[in-house]
Design a protein around this motif. Structure first.
Motif, PDB file in Angstrom:
ATOM      1  N   GLU A 122     -33.533 -31.400 -79.053  1.00 18.40           N
ATOM      2  CA  GLU A 122     -33.285 -30.079 -79.621  1.00 18.40           C
ATOM      3  C   GLU A 122     -34.451 -29.151 -79.308  1.00 18.40           C
ATOM      4  OE1 GLU A 122     -32.440 -30.243 -83.729  1.00 18.40           O
ATOM      5  OE2 GLU A 122     -30.773 -31.650 -83.537  1.00 18.40           O
ATOM      6  N   ASN A 123     -34.113 -27.933 -78.985  1.00 19.77           N
ATOM      7  CA  ASN A 123     -35.123 -26.924 -78.653  1.00 19.77           C
ATOM      8  C   ASN A 123     -35.608 -26.264 -79.943  1.00 19.77           C
ATOM      9  OD1 ASN A 123     -36.781 -25.150 -77.331  1.00 19.77           O
ATOM     10  ND2 ASN A 123     -35.139 -23.755 -76.722  1.00 19.77           N
ATOM     11  N   ARG A 124     -36.541 -26.925 -80.594  1.00 22.59           N
ATOM     12  CA  ARG A 124     -37.060 -26.400 -81.852  1.00 22.59           C
ATOM     13  C   ARG A 124     -38.539 -26.750 -81.970  1.00 22.59           C
ATOM     14  NH1 ARG A 124     -37.399 -30.582 -85.641  1.00 22.59           N
ATOM     15  NH2 ARG A 124     -36.435 -32.539 -84.957  1.00 22.59           N
ATOM     16  N   GLN A 152     -35.448 -39.856 -84.047  1.00 23.42           N
ATOM     17  CA  GLN A 152     -34.467 -39.734 -85.114  1.00 23.42           C
ATOM     18  C   GLN A 152     -34.277 -41.092 -85.777  1.00 23.42           C
ATOM     19  OE1 GLN A 152     -33.178 -36.857 -86.042  1.00 23.42           O
ATOM     20  NE2 GLN A 152     -34.220 -35.743 -84.415  1.00 23.42           N
ATOM     21  N   TRP A 160     -30.469 -37.848 -79.930  1.00 21.88           N
ATOM     22  CA  TRP A 160     -29.766 -38.014 -81.196  1.00 21.88           C
ATOM     23  C   TRP A 160     -29.050 -39.371 -81.274  1.00 21.88           C
ATOM     24  CZ3 TRP A 160     -28.515 -34.266 -77.528  1.00 21.88           C
ATOM     25  CH2 TRP A 160     -27.393 -34.528 -76.744  1.00 21.88           C
ATOM     26  N   ASP A 187     -21.166 -28.323 -77.571  1.00 23.39           N
ATOM     27  CA  ASP A 187     -22.532 -28.041 -78.024  1.00 23.39           C
ATOM     28  C   ASP A 187     -23.143 -26.904 -77.215  1.00 23.39           C
ATOM     29  OD1 ASP A 187     -22.011 -30.145 -79.611  1.00 23.39           O
ATOM     30  OD2 ASP A 187     -23.648 -31.424 -78.892  1.00 23.39           O
ATOM     31  N   SER A 226     -29.527 -24.528 -76.823  1.00 28.16           N
ATOM     32  CA  SER A 226     -30.317 -25.025 -77.955  1.00 28.16           C
ATOM     33  C   SER A 226     -30.943 -26.389 -77.667  1.00 28.16           C
ATOM     34  CB  SER A 226     -29.432 -25.132 -79.203  1.00 28.16           C
ATOM     35  OG  SER A 226     -28.399 -26.088 -79.000  1.00 28.16           O
ATOM     36  N   LEU A 227     -30.768 -26.870 -76.432  1.00 28.28           N
ATOM     37  CA  LEU A 227     -31.298 -28.164 -76.043  1.00 28.28           C
ATOM     38  C   LEU A 227     -32.258 -28.003 -74.875  1.00 28.28           C
ATOM     39  CD1 LEU A 227     -27.961 -30.207 -76.173  1.00 28.28           C
ATOM     40  CD2 LEU A 227     -29.721 -30.107 -77.928  1.00 28.28           C
TER      41      LEU A 227
END
Length: 782
Positions: free
Chosen positions: A452-454, A163, A368, A400, A404-405
């Motif tokens: 992040e899980n993306r 980031q 992050w 949070d 999603s992590l």
């Protein structure tokens, strides 16, 4: 780093079930009685002992001479200092270097030459051919120390895993400063040619003492070269499967795999350890670090005393630069596999292992916010999902969504940073035990991040050079698809350079991009060898209004073959993504990279032929550039350098400081240069042409300073071909001029009667030519 802060149930210092840090354990171990007194310092990792000096010695902290007969030496990294400097010491030990890394970035190692430098791992002087250096930063190491360096190179681009930080901080590198370097804080001398001392920012170039640099504001302004430097935040490159040598288009000159030096010559890594004879009453044992070292046959020779197991373990940890305490490890007795290649002197072989403990404490970083981290206790039942939840709890981000992590494992190898996402249900204790069993050094260089899980979109840009020129787009596409077996649903053809025989591809899959890259490097079409290059994306909208980045081309074959050192110097001072080696892909790679930059400048390092090459390619692809007429400077590396001399860039490069050259380019005035376009059209068919019915097609030539026919052109062509065949024989500009004279005298003896073969017309008026051997048209003064 995956810090395993463990305290077993038998540890008398452990209380309330809380684990102790390695620093606390080391402090208590130093306070405990032993055969030799250890001295404390505020810098972590060091293990100092008092030594008697037998030769002139300088302090690694303040660079002053150590007066008297007593100094303090770290047994791990050979750091030497005064007693007064122990209290203010800031430089951490080599074994703690992985924990100091802000953003893991791998190095690009290559041979360092024979200049006097000091190893950043063991702090000893490097020795000629055994020395390596990073082509991007100031890291110098011994060949056998490279494996113990960590991935702390400069971050020159964003790769999708990082980031963007709010501020751009200094990147400090210790040692190897010039003797005249001055501290930015106290203005005293901070450089030394005798020891590894002082620090330097890899971006702005300011220098400081190791005890003073913490008083420097953390934000880096990029220094004097800011107006021409390509900011890392403006460069994006998806490089998961590519090494840094591929990303920076650096020729891989090392003959062995520097990330695994064990594969080359196992005893070589231990040669330096065994160079000094062991102390009286000690023996050398062969120590392997985990199963991976046994498999590769990589060991280090460790001097130990018989019957003192704790000292044996401590010496083994120092040999592998491991910061933990000896009571957490053990040396397993050698088995047949380890002893089959035992030293001839009868030395034993041991396997360094971590003792089993029920609980671990690992340090997890937040992707992050790189400066934030949390220590999490891990038991046998703890999963990766549990660690993510604990990290959010410690960082006050309970709101949070933990689903999603993901937890990411990052191995900070010195050559390539390897990242792996862990499954949520994976047991962390088993994972840690697996890494430790494989290699304790790998465990020391492993970190964990919460990310992040993306699945971000993959966009890898490749440039394929070396295709047949002047083909249509359809023909070029067909050849590439046929020879490289391209999967059309994953690859997009973005740019065609018909006159240059090149095509740019956009690949949406890492594995497919790697396959195409490696296959193109070994492929050829119509006897033309292909070259594949990884191209970064420059986000020109992020460039400041006062920034005009400099595009640097270096021809390492020009003149006295000084291009390699210039490549290293410019990569160190600028962003390596703006420095291009002309022997690897030619000028098109750089012009294609800067195609969307609205304003940029060009520096060509080479002779007149190199300048003409770059200008010719620029003329051919000008219509595809946003900046169609960039200002061009010249660093004369060639033999004649007539164009550079006329434009007042000098008659030849004589080893000037690259920083001074870049400042001169930044301050140079722009002048207009007259360039001619010449059409060679064979209107009259020669005798051979009449018989064969062949007429040579017209040819367009760009003329920068002169255009020659006859003996001058023949001499230049023969010299060029001879240098291409045997470049090692053309390493001196004086020697090259001598070759010109010798070959020229030989050619003068042959009469050509060029006036009988040429007709010269000026303004439609035929000019009678005398008996000549050559004809030269000039647009510069000679």
């Amino acid at each position: 780093m995956a810090e395993s802060n463990r305290a077993g149930p038998a540890d008398p210092y452990a209380s309330d079930g809380q684990a102790l840090s390695p620093a606390t354990l080391r402090q208590r171990a130093q306070q405990s009685p032993g055969p030799r007194q250890k001295y404390q310092s505020p810098a972590p990792g060091h293990c100092f002992k008092k030594v008697t000096l037998t030769k002139p010695t300088f302090c690694h902290s303040c660079s002053d001479f150590v007066w008297g007969l007593v100094g303090f030496l770290c047994e791990v990294c050979n750091f030497m200092c005064h007693e007064r400097c122990l209290k203010t010491l800031q430089a951490v030990c080599t074994c703690m270097a992985p924990s100091q890394v802000q953003v893991p970035v791998a190095h690009c190692f290559s041979p360092a030459g024979h200049k006097k430098r000091f190893c950043c791992v063991c702090r000893k002087q490097t020795e000629g051919s055994t020395a390596l250096r990073c082509e991007v930063c100031e890291l110098h190491v011994h060949a056998d120390c490279a494996a113990f360096s960590c991935a702390d190179c400069r971050c020159c681009h964003l790769d999708g895993n990082l980031q963007q930080l709010d501020t751009f901080h200094h990147h400090w590198r210790e040692g190897n400063l010039p003797s005249a370097a001055r501290c930015e804080v106290c203005r005293r001398s901070c450089g030394s040619s005798e020891v590894l001392t002082g620090v330097r920012c890899e971006w702005c170039g300011i220098t400081s003492h190791a005890t003073c640099y913490r008083h420097v504001p953390p934000e880096c302004t990029l220094g004097r070269l800011r107006s021409m430097l390509l900011h890392p935040a403006c460069v994006r490159l998806a490089s998961r499967n590519f090494s840094k040598t591929h990303c920076y288009r650096i020729t891989e000159s090392c003959s062995q795999d520097l990330d695994n030096p064990e594969e080359a010559d196992p005893p070589a890594a231990a040669a330096k350890d065994a160079a000094a004879a062991p102390e009286s009453g000690k023996q050398l044992i062969k120590v392997f670090d985990g199963d991976d070292a046994v498999k590769r046959g990589f060991f280090r020779l460790v001097p130990t005393c018989r019957g003192t197991k704790n000292e044996e373990v401590e010496a083994a940890l120092r040999a592998f630069y491991l910061p933990d305490e000896p009571h957490l490890f053990e040396l397993e007795d050698s088995n047949d596999l380890l002893n089959q290649n035992a030293p001839k002197d009868g030395g034993d072989a041991r396997l360094l292992r971590a003792k089993p403990w029920p609980d671990d404490v690992i340090k997890v970083y937040a992707a992050w916010a790189r400066s934030r981290s949390a220590s999490v206790s891990v038991s046998k039942t703890s999963t990766a999902a549990f660690v993510v939840s604990e990290v959010l709890l410690h960082l006050d981000r309970q709101g949070d969504d933990a689903s999603s992590l993901r937890l990411q494992e990052v191995y900070m190898s010195s050559k390539q940073v390897q990242r792996q996402l862990l499954e949520p249900e994976e047991k962390m204790a088993d994972k840690l035990q697996e890494i430790r069993k494989l290699s304790l050094r790998q465990m020391n260089q492993t970190r964990f991040y919460v990310v992040e899980n993306r699945n971000p979109a993959v966009e890898v840009s490749l440039l394929i050079v070396g295709l047949p020129p002047l083909l249509t787009k359809e023909e070029t596409r067909g050849l590439v698809e046929e020879h490289l077996k391209i999967k059309s649903h994953l690859v997009t053809f973005t740019h065609f350079y018909e006159t240059q025989g090149a095509v740019a591809l956009q690949v949406s899959c890492f594995s497919e991009a790697e396959r195409i890259y490696m296959l193109a490097k070994d492929a050829s079409i119509y006897s033309r060898t292909l070259t594949s290059l990884v191209i970064p994306e420059i986000e020109h909208k992020k460039l400041g209004g006062d920034v005009v980045p400099l595009l640097v081309f270096v021809n390492p074959k020009s003149g006295g073959l000084k291009g390699r050192e210039l490549l290293y110097g410019f990569r160190k001072l600028l962003n390596p993504h703006q420095v291009f080696d002309l022997s690897n892909g030619g000028p098109l790679a750089g012009l294609h990279t800067f195609r969307e930059v609205p304003r940029f400048r060009v520096l060509v390092c080479g002779g007149d032929g190199t300048v003409g090459w770059v200008l010719g390619v620029l003329e051919a692809v000008r219509h595809k550039l946003v900046c169609r007429e960039p200002p061009i400077g010249i660093l004369p590396l060639g033999t004649g350098n007539d164009l550079a001399r006329i434009l007042r860039w000098g008659a030849g490069y004589s080893g000037e400081d690259p920083h001074h050259i870049l400042v001169s380019v930044d301050e140079a005035d722009e002048v207009q240069m007259d360039r001619w376009t010449i059409l060679l059209d064979a209107q009259d068919i020669s005798e051979d042409g009449r018989e064969n019915g062949f007429l040579e097609p017209p040819k367009i030539v760009q003329m920068n300073n002169y255009f020659g026919l006859g003996i001058d052109a023949e001499l230049s062509l023969d010299f060029h071909l001879a240098r291409e065949d045997e470049p090692d024989k053309f390493t001196s500009r004086f020697h090259n001029k001598g070759v010109y004279v010798r070959v020229g005298l030989q050619k003068i003896s042959h009469s050509r009667s060029l006036h009988k073969e040429l007709q010269l017309q000026v303004d439609n008026v035929e000019v009678q030519l005398p008996n000549i051997e050559g004809l030269i048209f000039l647009n510069i003064s000679r």
